[in-house]
Scaffold this motif. Structure first.
Motif, PDB file in Angstrom:
ATOM      1  N   ASP A   1       0.846  -1.185   0.000  1.00 47.04           N
ATOM      2  CA  ASP A   1       0.000   0.000   0.000  1.00 47.04           C
ATOM      3  C   ASP A   1       0.886   1.241   0.000  1.00 47.04           C
ATOM      4  N   PRO A   2       0.906   2.017  -1.090  1.00 45.66           N
ATOM      5  CA  PRO A   2       1.778   3.203  -1.115  1.00 45.66           C
ATOM      6  C   PRO A   2       1.167   4.413  -0.429  1.00 45.66           C
ATOM      7  N   GLY A   3      -0.098   4.316   0.008  1.00 48.50           N
ATOM      8  CA  GLY A   3      -0.795   5.477   0.557  1.00 48.50           C
ATOM      9  C   GLY A   3      -0.090   6.170   1.702  1.00 48.50           C
ATOM     10  N   PRO A   4       0.406   5.440   2.719  1.00 48.98           N
ATOM     11  CA  PRO A   4       1.044   6.135   3.844  1.00 48.98           C
ATOM     12  C   PRO A   4       2.275   6.941   3.470  1.00 48.98           C
ATOM     13  N   HIS A   5       2.886   6.647   2.321  1.00 49.82           N
ATOM     14  CA  HIS A   5       4.119   7.348   1.941  1.00 49.82           C
ATOM     15  C   HIS A   5       3.879   8.366   0.827  1.00 49.82           C
ATOM     16  N   GLN A   6       2.615   8.540   0.384  1.00 50.54           N
ATOM     17  CA  GLN A   6       2.341   9.478  -0.692  1.00 50.54           C
ATOM     18  C   GLN A   6       1.924  10.847  -0.187  1.00 50.54           C
TER      19      GLN A   6
ATOM     20  N   CYS B   1      -0.733   8.247   7.323  1.00 46.48           N
ATOM     21  CA  CYS B   1      -1.948   7.445   7.345  1.00 46.48           C
ATOM     22  C   CYS B   1      -1.741   6.139   8.106  1.00 46.48           C
ATOM     23  N   ILE B   2      -0.669   6.037   8.882  1.00 42.07           N
ATOM     24  CA  ILE B   2      -0.371   4.794   9.590  1.00 42.07           C
ATOM     25  C   ILE B   2      -1.025   4.834  10.967  1.00 42.07           C
ATOM     26  N   ARG B   3      -1.766   3.789  11.309  1.00 39.55           N
ATOM     27  CA  ARG B   3      -2.367   3.671  12.636  1.00 39.55           C
ATOM     28  C   ARG B   3      -1.342   3.040  13.573  1.00 39.55           C
TER      29      ARG B   3
END
Length: 484
Positions: A21-26, A32-34
């Motif tokens: 999932d690239p979302g937390p680093h974009q 976006c990390i819990r």
């Protein structure tokens, strides 16, 4: 590291690991990390599975710059593919903004449904009851495309991890893969089930047409290979330098002649009787471009490519490749080049046409050429050659040793094309050409009027009562078939 570099690096990693999932680093400003201990929406709290000491050590020690550089080098094909996708999406978005709003369907990707299933492991439950049916559909697709079991096994850990996920576990995969692949190979050998009530018959009583081979022109296999080698010498010595002054059209003509020579060597014939779509697949171009370049090449080749027959209905134009008398002495004086000649190999669809000529100059050169020698032999500009050399060196396709360039034999061009995402474009083009041919053949079947012989035409003024001939008549058998 800069935030843009991190984002680009993570997006490139997702091409190798689709489950990442690239979302937390974009997002640069907000994460976006819990974190462990966070309340989960389904109840309970987030739990840290990694030992606390190991997690703290990862956060405390940063990766050195050398490790990041090695990672960037290893992901060079994926980084190149990511940039190409972004540029293409930006171009399509700009074009969509300039076009008037219509009620057309949204743009769909070129990736086929079954390949998407193999890549992601997600399938349509309305079409397949479970993962077993989805696996067999994907394996049937690969078997029909000519894949081998070894290639499928290699790509399970490469570009198609979704197919491996459909097995559930490694043990289940090892137990079922060989059996299901054998079933897939057996399935594609079965004849198609005819539709009920459908009658299959030809529109006339003649036999199927056979290839004419250019009006009876034939050559031995050894003579064809010698002809290809001689024409290659003329191409490198004369035609390349003559066509380079035509700009972009000249570059297309040079590559088209290379594709024709590659077809001759593969099929061992001096007659070119394939359509523009076949040559377009070999060059990665549109078939309209090939149709425009072929007549120009006939004129510019100085008698090497000659048109001998017009295309009609299902048959394409027929061309003959020959060596004119004016070039025979020159072709015999020059030594043949090593290796095979190609049009545009799939990897160069992503790198560009100049890169194909530069790689050919290094691969088929009589010695390891320098940059200046590549510029002289290809006839390209210095900036185009330097850009192509830099791109291929970044992909580890070539390496520089003592001012000269050499091909890296350890890098497979086909594997590199898969990593660049070019094979999806090749598959989409082949599928599009098959649909267009099927539509054209269906149109011919609907509108084509068969050629009737004189005895097949009904004439109302002629008496239809047929008197039987004498049994001693030698032409009795032929007349019976005509009457029937």
């Amino acid at each position: 590291m800069d935030g843009a570099v991190v984002r680009e690096l993570v997006e490139a990693m997702t091409l190798l690991a689709p489950s990442l999932d690239p979302g937390p680093h974009q997002n640069v400003s907000d994460g976006c990390i819990r974190v462990p201990g966070s309340v989960h929406k389904s109840g309970g709290h987030q739990v840290l599975l990694t030992p606390l000491a190991a997690a703290y050590d990862v956060l405390r020690r940063r990766n050195p710059a050398a490790a990041v550089d090695r990672l960037l080098t290893a992901l060079t094909p994926e980084l190149h593919r990511t940039r190409e996708l972004k540029a293409r999406n930006a171009k399509m978005a700009n074009r969509a903004m300039q076009m008037p709003a219509t009620a057309s369907d949204p743009l769909s990707g070129s990736e086929s449904t079954l390949r998407r299933v193999a890549r992601t492991g997600l399938y349509d439950t309305a079409r397949y009851k479970g993962p077993s049916e989805a696996r067999m559909a994907v394996l049937n697709h690969f078997a029909a495309c000519g894949w081998t079991l070894e290639q499928v096994q290699r790509e399970l850990a490469g570009q198609f991890p979704g197919l491996a996920a459909l097995y559930g576990s490694q043990a289940r995969q090892e137990r079922l893969l060989h059996r299901e692949w054998a079933r897939a190979c057996a399935w594609i050998q079965k004849p198609a089930t005819p539709q009920r009530g459908a009658k299959h018959a030809f529109i006339n009583n003649t036999s199927l047409p056979e290839p004419t081979g250019g009006g009876g022109i034939s050559s031995s296999k050894a003579a064809v290979h010698q002809l290809v080698n001689d024409v290659e010498n003329v191409l490198y010595a004369v035609l390349d330098h003559r066509l380079k002054d035509r700009g972009r059209e000249g570059l297309g003509l040079r590559l088209l002649l290379r594709a024709i020579l590659g077809y001759m060597r593969t099929m061992e014939t001096d007659v070119l009787d394939v359509g523009c779509r076949t040559l377009a697949t070999a060059l990665g171009k549109h078939h309209v471009t090939i149709a425009r370049l072929l007549p120009v090449l006939v004129t510019a080749s100085d008698g090497i490519l000659v048109k001998v027959a017009e295309g009609r209905r299902r048959t394409a134009d027929v061309y003959l490749v020959q060596l004119p008398a004016a070039y025979r002495e020159l072709a015999r004086e020059l030594s043949w080049r090593r290796g095979k000649i190609h049009g545009i190999r799939p990897v160069f669809r992503g790198l560009g046409d100049p890169a194909a000529l530069v790689y050919e100059a290094i691969e088929r050169g009589r010695h390891a050429p320098t940059g200046a020698e590549i510029i002289r032999s290809t006839g390209l500009s210095r900036s185009a050659v330097e850009t192509a050399l830099a791109d291929m060196a970044a992909l580890d396709m070539i390496a520089r040793q003592d001012r000269s360039w050499r091909v890296n034999p350890a890098v497979g061009l086909l594997d590199l094309a898969r990593r660049l995402g070019v094979m999806e474009e090749v598959s989409a083009q082949i599928s599009r050409h098959r649909r267009e041919r099927a539509a054209w053949h269906a149109w011919l079947d609907r509108h084509l009027v068969p050629d009737l012989a004189e005895y097949e035409v009904h004439d109302v003024e002629v008496d239809e009562y047929w008197l039987p001939p004498s049994p001693d008549d030698p032409g009795l058998a032929h007349r019976i078939w005509y009457a029937a």
